[in-house]
Each structure stands twice: as structure tokens, then as C-alpha cells.
Design a protein around this motif. Structure first.
Motif, mmCIF file in Angstrom:
data_model
loop_
_atom_site.group_PDB
_atom_site.id
_atom_site.type_symbol
_atom_site.label_atom_id
_atom_site.label_comp_id
_atom_site.label_asym_id
_atom_site.label_seq_id
_atom_site.Cartn_x
_atom_site.Cartn_y
_atom_site.Cartn_z
ATOM 1 N N THR A 170 -8.081 45.258 -82.642
ATOM 2 C CA THR A 170 -9.325 44.752 -82.076
ATOM 3 C C THR A 170 -9.588 43.391 -82.696
ATOM 4 N N SER A 172 -12.202 40.016 -82.680
ATOM 5 C CA SER A 172 -13.538 39.529 -82.333
ATOM 6 C C SER A 172 -13.637 38.067 -82.698
ATOM 7 N N THR A 179 -14.630 39.897 -77.577
ATOM 8 C CA THR A 179 -13.836 40.966 -78.175
ATOM 9 C C THR A 179 -12.697 41.326 -77.233
ATOM 10 N N GLU A 180 -11.447 41.452 -77.828
ATOM 11 C CA GLU A 180 -10.289 41.886 -77.049
ATOM 12 C C GLU A 180 -9.569 42.971 -77.815
ATOM 13 N N ILE A 181 -8.955 43.894 -77.096
ATOM 14 C CA ILE A 181 -8.249 45.035 -77.671
ATOM 15 C C ILE A 181 -6.891 45.148 -77.026
#
Length: 703
Positions: A170, A172, A179-181
Motif C-alpha cells: 500500500t 500513500s 493511495t494505491e495498492i
């Protein structure tokens, strides 16, 4: 797999943020305008925000700037998608005047790092970095799960998982607006070998063989052991057996069917034990070549070089407390108790031996009967002692025993006594035994008695089956007989008498007779009025005071031994004797019927007479006109005590003869005045108790 997640969402119709008016002094100062938004003015790139406004006036027109962001810069509400942070300005026109307000919008962007591989396969115990290339240093990183990761908060940790796993990253942005996952999967191929002996395996020189057992995975792997010095029975199996001549390090190399490689190492240490010789100090006693119980002994062995045997440790048995030192000591002190082996365990890693030392101790046990017995007084008791290995026998005390140096004496005692035999066992160790002869006196039942002080009372004894009675005690003289069963006792205080008799079996029996006496009243005294000094011839009032109260019918009063009153608690008694010769006594029976006596001594006061030796009849001062005896304590008495009063002159002529004894002689002889001279008198006095007294002397008459 890549996905955007918005941190904050707002409903379009709800104005959550208002930005205040910026009004220059030359504009409309009274107009209040603010910009409204449907969400926080912090955006991730690609997100949109809807703008509006609130005002206390209705504008003629408005305009949004920069106009390039707006599809219609004059619309009351507008949705924009800025690609970078920007300052939004709202122009508010009213009646030809301008009011402006502004809003700052922050736009974040992130660069998601590039994974080294999307899905990868590694050998167990190998590591792999999950990200390659440059990363955004301002972003925040979080990996999960944490198992096998060197750091879960950096962009590119080293992953060393032990089983198949999927790691999730994750990312941020610095402000948290973006936010990217994403995730990466790692397959772990089995690749493990472990020598179960640990870092070191121990063998002893008397058995230098050890099997190097391993735990490994997967099956089907191949193995190679080193060194190739002939000490291994098979270098190409998982668990060979090693036979060493010296300490050796062994290495195993395993290759799995998938081509993974794993290694482990073990040291096989060859140990030995030193040779020990033992000595016991002091030596056994010469008389019997044994030790006595309680002897302190030290077991020694020769020293060894600790540099050659650094791991050598010791242990001792038995664990019965006779070893007085630490059980881990090489040499120990013991307290001899019983004959037994003392065993020392010598251990140097895999080498272990046991050495035993026999300590022979004299057994102090003596068989004898009886140890304790209960008999009648003076009943013989035969003691039987096994004399085996005994010498120098001596019994104590000597009184009451038939012999003091034999093993089987006969004991005859009248009181409980403990006899001790001391001897030598095996002519080496002192030994002693004790025999207690408990003498009992069967009780003779005697009921306790209570009586009045000095009143005889018969002691009642259940004497059936008893003979030869004999009474004893400190006050045995208070008994009517001492060789009968039921004597009369006459006592004044609580007294105990002991009866001794013999039952039908000839056993001396004892009983105790307690003869108690009724206590006197707690208060018993005579109170007298007017006091303990009373004029003779007058009465005193005497009252008997007692608690508990004595029945009045039982009271008798005595004066100097003569009964004067009875049946009354208060008696009026005349005092007749002069001085302290008046004894008032009250005799009575108390509530228990016991006679009680209480007395008081009264001082009888008699008249005190003084006779003048000169008088002056006819004198002018009217003092000393008459000659008569004077009673100095006359206030205590009534009446005159003079019964005969005569006066003579020097020629023997009677000049006064009881003419007026109340006044006395007035100094006249007949009808004439007697001349001044010395005269002789005799005065007879009768006291209130009837006794008489004569007063004789001379008196001088002056004119």
C-alpha cells in the motif's frame, strides 16, 4: 493489478467548506461572499471537485478563474478536474462593483514502484528484493503480511519467506490524498536440511561412533558429506554414521530435485575420562574395622587437569542426606549412618562412569523387650536384651534394678522410672537403649466433701475389694484414724488426704479425699456507737453487720464471756470494766449452718478525779470557796461519785463530815470559821461500775 482509492468523498448538495471574502477597501466592503465545495480541497490527480458560492447579496454576474479549468466560467456551480495544485478566484459583480474571494486546491500524485517480478519462485532460505528502480521518496509504504520481510515500511524490502505467500503493498502520497495498492506472489520451493545434533555432537573414546541424523525436505534430494577421510560409513546418504579418532567438523551439501541447495555443519567432539583412585579419611576404627554412626568421613580422589577435561562434572548418591557437601563436588564429606555404597557419577559430555566406595558402619540396633510397659507399684519386670556383640554393659539408675552389668535385669519400682543401658557394640561403638517402666496406681473412688471449719466429717470410701488402708498427707493428724477406710476429718482449711490400699490383685491403689470447708461470710464485723471508747457504767450500741446476712435467731451476744443478749442483730450492752478489758463477742450460725464468731474490744473510760491542795473560803473573788474533789471528764457521767467525805485538823478533830458533799467543805468548823492551817481529808469514791476508791491527802486553808 493497480487501483486508485479516494481518501474523502462528499455529497454534491452539501456545502462542507466555505472560503471567506477577500474584499479590497475600494470594493464593496459590506458584501460577504464565500466559495463552497463538495469535498476537501485536497485531491489526488484525476479527481474532480464541485465548486459553488454563498453570499448575502444576489450578484448581477460571477466569473471563475483560471477560466481554462471551467467549462462555463460564469456558472453558479462548476465541476473541475485540476492536474496540479491551483488557486481558484471567484469574481462577484453587483451594481457595477466587484468583490473577489479565493480557494486553494492541493493536488497530489504518486508513482507506484515497479515490482521486480509479478509472480516468482525461489528456494527456501533464499531472499529476493520485491521492487526495482527508483522510488518516490516522499510517499509512504506499507507491506503485509510481515513474515519474512526485512522491513515493512520501505519500498524495497528483502523477502525471505519460508512458504508460499502473497505480499500486498500500500502506497500513500505525502499528503495522504492518493493511495494505491498492488500485490506480488512468491512460491517457495522446499529446501531444508538440519543436523539434529545441533552445533556439536559428543562421543566418548570408549564408543566413538555417532549417527549424524538429519531432518530434510523435500524427498528425492541428494547428499554429499565432507571430509572424505574414511570416518563416514557413507558420504552420500542423509544420515551417515561417523567413527572418529579425534574431534572432527562435518559438512553436508543437499541438492533438491528442483536444483535448490542447502548446507549444514556439525562438530563431532571426542571426549574421555581421567583415571580416578579413591581414599577415605579417617580410616575405620581399629577395634572393628568399621565406622560408628555419626562419624564424619571424607572421600577423596586424585586431582585432574581441568584444561584437559573442562566439561567434567560429578554427581553423588545416595540422596539420604548423609552427604554433607554439594553433590556436585569431586570430594565430599559424609556422616556415617548405615553401611552402604557411596556412588560418584563422573560425566564429561558423552563420557560417563560410576565409581562406588563401600562405607561399613556398625549397626547400633539392639533387640530387647519390653521397651515400655505398664505395671503396678513394685511389680517385677523382666528385661530381656540380646547380648550379641555387646560388652561393658551398665544400667542406670542403680536403684530398683536387680543388676547393673547384666543384659537381663529385673526391675522393681514404685514410681514411673526410665532405665538406660549403655554398652559397647562390637567393642567399637557406644550404644544405649532405654526401658520405661510406667507405674500406675488404680484409682480408689472417693467423693469430695465440704464441711464447716472444725466440724468433724466422715470420709466415705467405696472400699469393696480393697485391703490394708493407709492414709497420709500433711495434715494426717486431723484424721480420727489412719489405718481405717472411713475416718472422720476435722479441718479448718481445705485439706487433701491420700489413701493407699491394695486391690484384689495385690496392686497398690491410691485415692485422694478432698475435704473442703465452707468459706466465711465475705463481711462479718461489729459496728459500735458512740465509738470504741465508752464511759464505764454506760451502754454502747453494738450492731452485727454480715454478708450474706446471718439469720437473727442464731445470734448470741457475750460481754467478757458472759451471755448478755440473744436473737437480736443490735444489742445495748453496758461497759463495766476500765481500760481495754471489755470484749464484746457475737456468736452465730451462717447460711451454711457453720458457727462463726466476731469480737470487738472496747476501752472503758473511768472518771478522772483531781483534789485541790489549797482553797480560800470567804475570799473576795468568789473563786475556790469550797474544798471538794473535781471530776475533769464529768461531761461523760451523770451524778456524784462521793459516798464519804471527812476532814480533820492537825489535832485530829473532825471538822467536816459529809455535810454537803455536792458543794464540799466551806471552811467552817461548826458555826465558826476554821483557822488557816493544813487539814487532812479522806474521800471515798464509788465508781459507776460499783467499785470504790479512796482519795487521801492534805489541803491548806487560806484566808
Amino acid at each position: 493489478m493497480k487501483k486508485h482509492i479516494l481518501k474523502v468523498l462528499f455529497g454534491f448538495s452539501i456545502s462542507m467548506f466555505c472560503i471567506g471574502l477577500l474584499a479590497p477597501a475600494n470594493l464593496l466592503a459590506d458584501t460577504e461572499v464565500s466559495i463552497t465545495t463538495d469535498k476537501s480541497p485536497g485531491l489526488c490527480i484525476g479527481e474532480s471537485i464541485t465548486l459553488g458560492f454563498e453570499a448575502n447579496e444576489t450578484p448581477d454576474s460571477i466569473r471563475w478563474n483560471p477560466e481554462v479549468l471551467f467549462a462555463d466560467p460564469t456558472a453558479a456551480q462548476a465541476t473541475i478536474t485540476p492536474e496540479e495544485s491551483v488557486e481558484i478566484i471567484l469574481e462577484f459583480y453587483l451594481d457595477g462593483a466587484l468583490t473577489e474571494t479565493s480557494l486553494s486546491i492541493t493536488v497530489d500524485r504518486i508513482e507506484f514502484p515497479e515490482f521486480t517480478t509479478r509472480d516468482t519462485t525461489i528456494c527456501e532460505k533464499e531472499g529476493v528484493f520485491l521492487v526495482r528502480g527508483d522510488v518516490d521518496e516522499s510517499a509512504f509504504y506499507s507491506w503485509s503480511p510481515s513474515e519474512g520481510l526485512s522491513d515493512t515500511t520501505i519500498a524495497n524490502p528483502l523477502a525471505t519467506p519460508t512458504e508460499d505467500i502473497v505480499y500486498i503493498l500500500t502506497v500513500s502520497s505525502s499528503n495522504g490524498f492518493c493511495t494505491e495498492i498492488d500485490s506480488v506472489a512468491i512460491e517457495v520451493l522446499p529446501n531444508h536440511i538440519e543436523i539434529m545434533a545441533g552445533d556439536t555432537a559428543f562421543v566418548c573414546d570408549d564408543d566413538p561412533e555417532v549417527t549424524l541424523t538429519t531432518f530434510f525436505r523435500p524427498q528425492g534430494s541428494t547428499f554429499e558429506w565432507r571430509p572424505n577421510d574414511g570416518s563416514l560409513d557413507n558420504r552420500f546418504i542423509s544420515s551417515p554414521t561417523a567413527t572418529v579418532d579425534f574431534t572432527t567438523r562435518y559438512h553436508v551439501h543437499m541438492v533438491t530435485p528442483d536444483g535448490c541447495e542447502s548446507r549444514d555443519t556439525v562438530i563431532v567432539r571426542l571426549d574421555s575420562l581421567p583415571e580416578f583412585n579413591y581414599a577415605v579419611v579417617p580410616a575405620p576404627r581399629e577395634e572393628c574395622n568399621k565406622y560408628c554412626p555419626g562419624d564424619f568421613i571424607t572421600i577423596f580422589s586424585n586431582p585432574f587437569n581441568p584444561e584437559h577435561f573442562p566439561d567434567l562434572v560429578f554427581g553423588w548418591r545416595p540422596l539420604d542426606g548423609s552427604i554433607r557437601d554439594s553433590l556436585q563436588f569431586q570430594n565430599v564429606s559424609i556422616e556415617a549412618n548405615v553401611s552402604q555404597y557411596y556412588i560418584r557419577i563422573n560425566q564429561n559430555n558423552a563420557c560417563e562412569s560410576e565409581d562406588s566406595i563401600f562405607i561399613d558402619v556398625v549397626d547400633l540396633g539392639v533387640d530387647f523387650t519390653p521397651s515400655d510397659t505398664v505395671v503396678c507399684a513394685n511389680e517385677p519386670v523382666q528385661v530381656m536384651v540380646d547380648p550379641t556383640d555387646l560388652s561393658e554393659i551398665e544400667w542406670s539408675p542403680a536403684e530398683g534394678i536387680s543388676c547393673t552389668d547384666c543384659p537381663n535385669p529385673i526391675i522393681t519400682v514404685s514410681e514411673t522410672t526410665t532405665f538406660t543401658m549403655e554398652a559397647m557394640k562390637e567393642e567399637c561403638c557406644p550404644v544405649s537403649i532405654s526401658v520405661t517402666v510406667n507405674v500406675v496406681y488404680p484409682p480408689i473412688p472417693i467423693e469430695p466433701l465440704i464441711t464447716c471449719p472444725g466440724e468433724p466429717i466422715q470420709i466415705l470410701v467405696d472400699s469393696e475389694g480393697y485391703t490394708n488402708p493407709s492414709w497420709s498427707g500433711p495434715q494426717v493428724g486431723d484424721l480420727s484414724c489412719t489405718d481405717c477406710f472411713e475416718p472422720f476429718a476435722t479441718v479448718n482449711t481445705t485439706t487433701f488426704f491420700q489413701l493407699t490400699a491394695f486391690d484384689e490383685d495385690g496392686c497398690e491403689s491410691r485415692g485422694v479425699a478432698e475435704v473442703d470447708v465452707f468459706p466465711p461470710p465475705s463481711q462479718l464485723e461489729i459496728e459500735v456507737a458512740p465509738g470504741d471508747e465508752i464511759p464505764i457504767g454506760t451502754q454502747g450500741v453494738f450492731e452485727l453487720v454480715s454478708f450474706p446476712t446471718v439469720p437473727v435467731d442464731n445470734i448470741v451476744w457475750f460481754y467478757n464471756g458472759q451471755e448478755v443478749e440473744s436473737g437480736v442483730r443490735i444489742a445495748n450492752i453496758s461497759i463495766l470494766e476500765e481500760g481495754t478489758n471489755n470484749v464484746i463477742t457475737a456468736e452465730m450460725l451462717d447460711e451454711n449452718g457453720c458457727p462463726r464468731t466476731v469480737s470487738i474490744t472496747i476501752s472503758g473510760v473511768e472518771p478522772i478525779f483531781e483534789v485541790p491542795n489549797v482553797f480560800t473560803p470567804g475570799g473576795q473573788n468568789q473563786v475556790n470557796q469550797f474544798f471538794r474533789p473535781i471530776v475533769t471528764n464529768a461531761e461523760l457521767f451523770d451524778g456524784s461519785f462521793v459516798t464519804d467525805f471527812k476532814v480533820w485538823n492537825r489535832w485530829g478533830q473532825l471538822v467536816y463530815n459529809n455535810d454537803n458533799n455536792e458543794e464540799g467543805w466551806n471552811g467552817r468548823q461548826g458555826s465558826s470559821m476554821a483557822p488557816p492551817d493544813v487539814y487532812v481529808y479522806v474521800i471515798e469514791i464509788t465508781l459507776p461500775n460499783g467499785r470504790t476508791r479512796s482519795l487521801k491527802g492534805d489541803v491548806t486553808l487560806l484566808r
